[in-house]
Write a protein that holds these residues in place. Structure first.
Motif, PDB file in Angstrom:
ATOM      1  N   THR A  37       0.818  -1.215   0.000  1.00 24.38           N
ATOM      2  CA  THR A  37       0.000   0.000   0.000  1.00 24.38           C
ATOM      3  C   THR A  37       0.852   1.265   0.000  1.00 24.38           C
ATOM      4  O   THR A  37       0.422   2.289  -0.516  1.00 24.38           O
ATOM      5  N   SER A  38       2.055   1.185   0.538  1.00 20.76           N
ATOM      6  CA  SER A  38       2.928   2.366   0.508  1.00 20.76           C
ATOM      7  C   SER A  38       3.423   2.663  -0.899  1.00 20.76           C
ATOM      8  O   SER A  38       3.887   3.763  -1.171  1.00 20.76           O
ATOM      9  N   MET A  39       3.293   1.698  -1.807  1.00 22.29           N
ATOM     10  CA  MET A  39       3.754   1.881  -3.186  1.00 22.29           C
ATOM     11  C   MET A  39       2.610   2.208  -4.146  1.00 22.29           C
ATOM     12  O   MET A  39       2.838   2.471  -5.318  1.00 22.29           O
ATOM     13  N   LEU A  40       1.371   2.202  -3.653  1.00 20.70           N
ATOM     14  CA  LEU A  40       0.222   2.436  -4.520  1.00 20.70           C
ATOM     15  C   LEU A  40       0.006   3.923  -4.775  1.00 20.70           C
ATOM     16  O   LEU A  40       0.310   4.759  -3.937  1.00 20.70           O
ATOM     17  N   THR A  41      -0.576   4.214  -5.928  1.00 21.56           N
ATOM     18  CA  THR A  41      -0.995   5.583  -6.228  1.00 21.56           C
ATOM     19  C   THR A  41      -2.267   5.882  -5.458  1.00 21.56           C
ATOM     20  O   THR A  41      -2.918   4.978  -4.920  1.00 21.56           O
ATOM     21  N   THR A  42      -2.652   7.132  -5.429  1.00 19.24           N
ATOM     22  CA  THR A  42      -3.893   7.509  -4.756  1.00 19.24           C
ATOM     23  C   THR A  42      -5.081   6.781  -5.379  1.00 19.24           C
ATOM     24  O   THR A  42      -5.955   6.284  -4.664  1.00 19.24           O
ATOM     25  N   ALA A  43      -5.127   6.702  -6.692  1.00 20.47           N
ATOM     26  CA  ALA A  43      -6.231   6.009  -7.374  1.00 20.47           C
ATOM     27  C   ALA A  43      -6.268   4.529  -6.989  1.00 20.47           C
ATOM     28  O   ALA A  43      -7.345   3.967  -6.778  1.00 20.47           O
ATOM     29  N   GLN A  44      -5.115   3.904  -6.885  1.00 23.61           N
ATOM     30  CA  GLN A  44      -5.059   2.496  -6.502  1.00 23.61           C
ATOM     31  C   GLN A  44      -5.496   2.293  -5.052  1.00 23.61           C
ATOM     32  O   GLN A  44      -6.181   1.326  -4.728  1.00 23.61           O
ATOM     33  N   LYS A  45      -5.101   3.219  -4.184  1.00 26.44           N
ATOM     34  CA  LYS A  45      -5.535   3.141  -2.780  1.00 26.44           C
ATOM     35  C   LYS A  45      -7.044   3.294  -2.666  1.00 26.44           C
ATOM     36  O   LYS A  45      -7.694   2.599  -1.880  1.00 26.44           O
TER      37      LYS A  45
END
Length: 56
Positions: free
Chosen positions: A22-30
């Motif tokens: 989750t620390s590597m996800l974009t805002t859209a992915q989160k």
């Protein structure tokens, strides 16, 4: 109850702890992940109520 876990790739050969991924996800992915978690909670709501789970 806490929704945590690991993420697996399609063939199941790679597993990544949720907090790392989750620390590597974009805002859209989160946001997409949050939407999926909300959907799971909504689908399981009756079971959660029946077994007196508190979600925070």
């Amino acid at each position: 109850m806490e929704m945590t876990g690991c993420f697996n790739n399609a063939d199941g050969k790679l597993t990544v702890p949720g907090d790392i991924l989750t620390s590597m996800l974009t805002t859209a992915q989160k946001l997409a992940l949050l939407d999926e978690q909300i959907d799971i909670i909504q689908r399981k709501a009756e079971w959660l109520k029946l077994h007196r789970f508190l979600l925070v």
